[in-house]
Design a protein around this motif. Structure first.
Motif, short mmCIF file in Angstrom:
data_model
loop_
_atom_site.label_atom_id
_atom_site.label_comp_id
_atom_site.label_asym_id
_atom_site.label_seq_id
_atom_site.Cartn_x
_atom_site.Cartn_y
_atom_site.Cartn_z
N ILE A 175 0.84 -1.21 0.00
CA ILE A 175 0.00 0.00 0.00
C ILE A 175 0.87 1.26 0.00
O ILE A 175 0.60 2.21 -0.73
CB ILE A 175 -0.97 -0.01 1.20
N GLY A 176 1.93 1.27 0.78
CA GLY A 176 2.82 2.42 0.81
C GLY A 176 3.48 2.68 -0.53
O GLY A 176 3.58 3.82 -0.99
N VAL A 177 3.90 1.61 -1.20
CA VAL A 177 4.52 1.74 -2.52
C VAL A 177 3.50 2.26 -3.53
O VAL A 177 3.81 3.11 -4.36
CB VAL A 177 5.11 0.39 -2.98
N SER A 186 1.40 9.24 -6.00
CA SER A 186 1.78 10.64 -5.77
C SER A 186 2.79 11.11 -6.79
O SER A 186 2.72 12.26 -7.27
CB SER A 186 2.31 10.82 -4.35
N LEU A 187 3.74 10.27 -7.18
CA LEU A 187 4.73 10.65 -8.19
C LEU A 187 4.07 10.93 -9.55
O LEU A 187 4.37 11.92 -10.21
CB LEU A 187 5.78 9.56 -8.36
N VAL A 188 3.17 10.05 -9.96
CA VAL A 188 2.52 10.22 -11.26
C VAL A 188 1.62 11.46 -11.25
O VAL A 188 1.56 12.21 -12.23
CB VAL A 188 1.73 8.95 -11.64
N THR A 189 0.95 11.70 -10.14
CA THR A 189 0.10 12.88 -10.03
C THR A 189 0.92 14.16 -10.09
O THR A 189 0.57 15.11 -10.80
CB THR A 189 -0.70 12.83 -8.71
N LEU A 190 2.04 14.18 -9.38
CA LEU A 190 2.92 15.36 -9.43
C LEU A 190 3.53 15.53 -10.82
O LEU A 190 3.72 16.66 -11.29
CB LEU A 190 4.02 15.25 -8.38
N ALA A 191 3.82 14.43 -11.51
CA ALA A 191 4.35 14.52 -12.86
C ALA A 191 3.33 15.11 -13.82
O ALA A 191 3.67 15.90 -14.71
CB ALA A 191 4.79 13.15 -13.35
N ALA A 235 8.01 9.54 -17.94
CA ALA A 235 9.38 9.71 -17.49
C ALA A 235 9.48 9.47 -15.98
O ALA A 235 10.38 8.76 -15.51
CB ALA A 235 9.89 11.10 -17.84
N VAL A 236 8.57 10.04 -15.23
CA VAL A 236 8.61 9.85 -13.77
C VAL A 236 8.24 8.42 -13.42
O VAL A 236 8.85 7.81 -12.54
CB VAL A 236 7.68 10.86 -13.08
N GLY A 237 7.27 7.86 -14.10
CA GLY A 237 6.85 6.48 -13.82
C GLY A 237 7.95 5.47 -14.10
O GLY A 237 8.13 4.51 -13.36
N LEU A 238 8.72 5.69 -15.14
CA LEU A 238 9.80 4.77 -15.47
C LEU A 238 11.04 4.99 -14.62
O LEU A 238 11.81 4.07 -14.38
CB LEU A 238 10.18 4.90 -16.95
N GLY A 239 11.20 6.22 -14.14
CA GLY A 239 12.38 6.53 -13.37
C GLY A 239 12.30 6.17 -11.90
O GLY A 239 13.30 6.08 -11.22
#
Length: 103
Positions: A37-39, A45-50, A98-102
């Motif tokens: 769940i944390g992951v 959050s990363l994809v949303t910020l991207a 880019a953020v999702g792959l990185g």
């Protein structure tokens, strides 16, 4: 004011199946692998910020070519709006990928 509410409700109803699928997937993850769940929240959050960053990159790179300003009611140049909209979608998608792959 009431007339503004109906398009918003229609837009909300349009995305309801996607929201439900996401919530069901989250519930399945919570039952099968609660440690993930944390992951999952971290990735979300990363994809949303991207997506947010991609939007602002587009606005910064093309300050005078925003899609809502490019909309033309003229039949001679209907492609201006389409190109501006597609350009923004590509930039936002590229930032999200880019953020999702990185990560």
């Amino acid at each position: 004011m009431l007339s503004d509410l109906f398009p918003r409700l229609r837009d909300l109803a349009r995305m309801t199946p996607i929201l439900l699928a996401g919530l069901i997937a989250s519930a399945v993850i919570a039952m099968l692998a609660p440690q993930q769940i944390g992951v999952t929240l971290y990735k979300l959050s990363l994809v949303t910020l991207a997506a947010w960053l991609g939007y602002w990159i587009d606005r910064g790179l093309f300050p005078y070519a925003r899609p809502h300003r490019m909309h033309s009611h003229s039949q001679t140049e209907p492609a201006r709006f389409s190109f501006a909209t597609i350009r923004r979608a590509v930039i936002v998608a590229a930032a999200m990928i880019a953020v999702g792959l990185g990560a």
